[in-house]
Each structure stands twice: as structure tokens, then as C-alpha cells.
Write a protein that holds these residues in place. Structure first.
Motif: not given
Ligand SMILES: [Zn+2]
Length: 255
Positions: A113-118, A123-126
């Protein structure tokens, strides 16, 4: 060690925000997993309905999901879309349930999944949704869908944030860097399936280097480990996730 290397569940799921995120961030690694015998699923939260300057949201969603399905088909992967809206992805009760239900039907042993901080909040919600779904999907009462064999807390890896930077400009250091030099041609072909986005980026960002930007990022990570191209990941190691670096054990011995 809380859990050990396992190959009993060879299903990998990428759960990312938008059509084309997987191709940019982790497609080379997916090709290598496919070649190692894994079943590949590529899921996006949105259909990419705002990725256009000219089409209405229904037309562009149709175009972009077809592009994503075509890219997935190139490596024998299955494409899924949750049907959320661009810029409107939220971590709420309904979206968590939809995400859990998707995971429940796929039963992945490995998730990207995406990085927690992007750079983008979708991206962050995903990333949050993926964290929730990986934790929950093997819990019997969380979903009406039947519990498939192999359902458990999977290995979870965060892809690089865009440009390898968090939103404050700090560089992310991968825990696991995968050589994809031999997979760049396929990764590029997959990204090229997203023809609508090359035009959209040119119009919105003034960029005409959709594939070149991806290649530069892969070359940057490659240079860190002495190969031509690579993809970087950070493994989630919170309780009760598997602690061993499965991805590294499987793929860091070279192509
Ligand atoms: Zn995205």
C-alpha cells in the motif's frame, strides 16, 4: 520472532489509491512475484475520475479502469476498483467495510500500500484503510463474505512515497529494496497502458515525462544498491504482523 517466513499463501494484493499508482510504485516487484509463482491482484480505491481536463467523470472513470485492467492483464493480474472518488477517499466506517470485504475475497498473504505519509491525502487515507483491512480481514465477524483458507494478518509493505519524500520533504529510507532491472521493460509497458494520464499530466502539471519520471525514481533506488533500477519498500512491523522480511528473502538474491 512473532512469525516466520512462509510461502503457504502466495497471493499478493496491491491496494493503492489511483489507477497507475501500482505501475509507478511496485509493478517491477509484482512481475518478479508473478514469476515466482504468486497470484497478483491490483486494486485501486478510485476509478481516477478527476484525472482529466476534458472528459466528464463517468467517461474518464471508464477509460481509466480499462487502462488499469489492461495493464494488469499484461502480467496476468486481476484488477479491482472500490469506486471511491478522487480527492474524496476517507477512512470511515463504510470505506473500511468495503476495503475489508475486498481483502476478504482475495485473502492476500502479502500486501502493498501507500506510505503513511505521502504527497496526496488520498494516498494517506488508503494507507490507513490497508492497515485496517490487513489487521481485520481474517477476523470471522468482520465481513459477511466467507473466510478463505490462508486468511490471516498478511505481510504488509509500504511503497515509496512520490519522489521518495514525505510531505515535509524528508527522504524515506527503505527497509527492502528490490532489483527490478530485468522488469523495467514490462513495468514501462504497463505504465504506458495509462495513455489518458500522459495527456492529463501534460495539461495539469506541464509535464510530458510520465514514463521518464518513473524511470528516474527506479534508477535512484537502483543506484542505492548498485543496480540499474529498483523499487523501495518499508515493512510494517507492528504487532501482530509477520516480522521477517519475506519480500527480501524471496527477491533480494538477484534476478
Ligand atoms: Zn495516486
Amino acid at each position: 520472532m512473532a512469525a516466520t517466513h512462509t510461502t503457504e499463501n502466495r497471493t499478493v494484493l496491491t491496494f493503492l489509491a489511483h489507477p497507475d499508482d501500482a505501475e509507478i510504485l511496485c509493478a517491477g516487484t509484482l512481475v518478479r512475484l508473478r514469476d515466482a509463482g504468486w497470484a497478483i491482484h491490483i486494486a485501486t480505491a478510485t476509478a481516477g475520475d478527476c484525472g482529466t481536463m476534458t472528459e466528464n467523470r463517468w467517461n474518464i472513470s471508464s477509460i481509466r479502469t480499462k487502462e488499469a485492467a489492461a495493464a494488469a492483464k499484461l502480467i496476468g493480474a486481476t484488477y479491482h476498483c472500490l469506486g471511491e472518488g478522487d480527492g474524496l477517499v476517507v477512512y470511515d466506517k463504510g470505506t473500511i467495510q468495503k476495503t475489508v470485504d475486498l481483502f476478504r475475497q482475495i485473502a492476500p498473504g502479502l500486501v502493498f500500500t501507500h506510505a503513511a505519509k505521502d504527497y496526496m491525502l488520498d494516498h494517506e487515507q488508503v494507507s490507513l484503510l490497508a492497515r485496517s483491512a490487513t489487521f481485520l480481514y481474517g477476523t470471522p465477524n468482520i465481513s459477511a463474505h466467507p473466510l478463505l483458507p490462508g486468511s490471516r494478518v498478511p505481510y504488509l509493505y509500504y511503497c515509496d512515497p512520490v519522489e521518495g519524500l514525505d510531505p515535509l520533504g524528508h527522504a524515506i529510507e527503505p527497509t527492502t529494496t528490490i532489483d527490478i532491472s530485468g522488469q523495467m521493460e514490462t513495468k514501462s509497458k504497463m505504465l504506458a497502458c495509462h495513455a489518458s494520464q500522459r495527456e492529463w499530466l501534460r495539461a495539469h502539471h506541464g509535464m510530458d515525462e510520465y514514463i521518464d519520471a518513473m524511470k528516474r525514481a527506479a534508477a535512484g533506488r537502483g543506484g542505492e544498491i548498485g543496480v540499474a533500477h529498483a523499487e523501495g519498500f518499508v515493512q510494517h512491523r507492528g504487532h501482530p504482523y509477520p516480522q521477517n522480511d519475506l519480500l527480501g528473502e524471496l527477491l533480494m538474491k538477484g534476478t
